[in-house]
Design an enzyme around this catalytic site. Structure first.
Site, PDB file in Angstrom:
ATOM      1  CE  LYS A  66      27.421  17.170 135.384  1.00  0.00           C
ATOM      2  NZ  LYS A  66      26.539  18.357 135.267  1.00  0.00           N
ATOM      3  CG  ASP A 102      24.018  19.942 137.524  1.00  0.00           C
ATOM      4  OD1 ASP A 102      24.837  20.721 138.047  1.00  0.00           O
ATOM      5  OD2 ASP A 102      24.354  18.962 136.835  1.00  0.00           O
TER       6      ASP A 102
END
Length: 279
Positions: A66, A102
Site C-alpha cells: 500500500k 479505507d
C-alpha cells in the site's frame, strides 16, 4: 473487449475481493473481470508497469504494497498522499491515479449509527496503517476529539503529529485508555489482536464502557472478536470489520465505473464467503 481489474498483494489467495467485484460486474452487466495477482515486493514496479501497458481499468492494493506502490503511480490524491498509503488505483486516460478508500469506507459504514461525527468523542486503538487511514479521515469530520491508544506511545504520537488536519488528540497507553474508556461515544479497534487463530486475545478491557457507545473492530474473522463480545456483555452496540471492507470496495467500484453499487448485495456475498469459516 473485456476490461481488466484486479488486486495486488502478497499473499493474495485469501482475498475475497475477486468474488465480490466479479459478482457486481455480472449483476450490472459490465464486460469486465477482476483477478488476484500475487506480486513479490521486488516485482511491484514491473507489475504496475505491465498493468498500465495493457490498459487495466484499475486495481486494488493490499499488504504489503500500500505504501510502496506510491512512487510507481502517476498521481496520488490528497488524502492518500497524507496517509501515505494507496488501496485503489484508477486508470484515468492512461494515467494511474492512487486513492485510499479505507478511511472513507470506514466512515460510510458509520452513517447508520452516526449521521455526523461533529462533537463526538472517539478512541482509536492501534497506530498502524489502518489506524492512520481511519484517524486522518475522522479528523476531517470535526469530532470533539480522537484519542489514540497504543502499546508503543512514540508510534501513536508520530501518527498524530503527522496528521495534516486539525484535531484534538491525547496519546494514551492501553492501561490509560482502559481506565477512561467510559468517556467515548465511538471506540475503534484497528489492530490484529483477536484475529483468527488467536481469537482469545483482546487489546484492552471494556469494563467501564459507555452503554450508549458504538464499539467497532475492523477484524471480520471471527465476526465477533472477544473485544466485541466484551462490548455486548456491557450493553454497548457493536460493528465488525465487514462494513469497512464492503464500503471500501464499494467506493473503489464507484471510482472505476462511475456509480455506487448495491452494498447489501456485497455484504451478503462476503458473509456467504465467510460462511462457517469465521474462527
Amino acid at each position: 473487449m473485456k476490461k481488466l481489474f484486479g488486486v495486488l498483494g502478497n499473499p493474495i489467495g485469501h482475498s475475497m475481493s475477486p468474488v465480490m467485484h466479479n459478482d457486481l460486474f455480472s449483476f450490472y452487466n459490465i464486460d469486465a473481470h477482476y483477478l488476484p495477482f500475487q506480486v513479490k515486493e521486488e516485482d511491484l514496479q514491473a507489475a504496475v508497469k505491465g498493468l498500465k501497458a495493457i490498459g487495466v481499468g484499475g486495481f486494488n492494493i493490499t499488504v504489503p504494497h500500500k505504501s510502496d506502490i506510491i512512487p510507481f503511480l502517476d498521481e496520488v490524491d490528497e488524502l492518500a498522499a497524507s496517509i501515505g498509503a494507496v488501496n485503489t488505483v484508477v486508470n484515468e486516460g492512461g494515467r494511474l491515479v492512487g486513492y485510499n478508500t479505507d478511511g472513507p469506507g470506514f466512515l460510510k459504514g458509520l452513517q447508520g449509527y452516526f449521521p455526523t461525527l461533529v462533537g463526538k468523542r472517539i478512541l482509536v486503538i492501534g497506530a498502524g496503517g489502518a489506524a492512520r487511514a481511519i484517524y486522518y479521515t475522522l479528523a476531517k469530520e470535526k469530532p470533539c476529539k480522537v484519542d489514540i491508544a497504543n502499546r508503543t506511545i512514540a508510534t501513536a504520537s508520530k501518527l498524530s503529529e503527522d496528521c495534516p488536519y486539525s484535531i484534538s488528540s491525547r496519546i494514551l497507553s492501553l492501561k490509560e485508555a482502559e481506565e477512561n474508556v467510559g468517556e467515548y461515544d465511538l471506540i475503534i479497534q484497528t489492530t490484529m489482536i483477536g484475529m483468527s487463530p488467536k481469537i482469545d486475545e483482546q487489546p484492552l478491557q471494556l469494563n467501564n464502557v459507555n452503554k450508549q457507545a458504538l464499539v467497532c473492530d475492523i477484524i471480520y474473522n471471527p465476526l465477533e472478536t472477544k473485544f466485541l463480545q466484551a462490548a455486548i456483555i456491557k450493553g454497548a452496540t457493536i460493528q465488525n470489520g465487514i462494513e469497512m471492507f464492503v464500503f471500501q470496495g464499494a467506493l473503489a467500484f464507484e471510482k472505476w465505473t462511475g456509480f455506487f453499487p448495491d452494498v447489501q448485495r456485497m455484504r451478503d456475498n462476503v458473509l456467504k464467503q465467510l460462511g462457517g469459516k469465521t474462527c
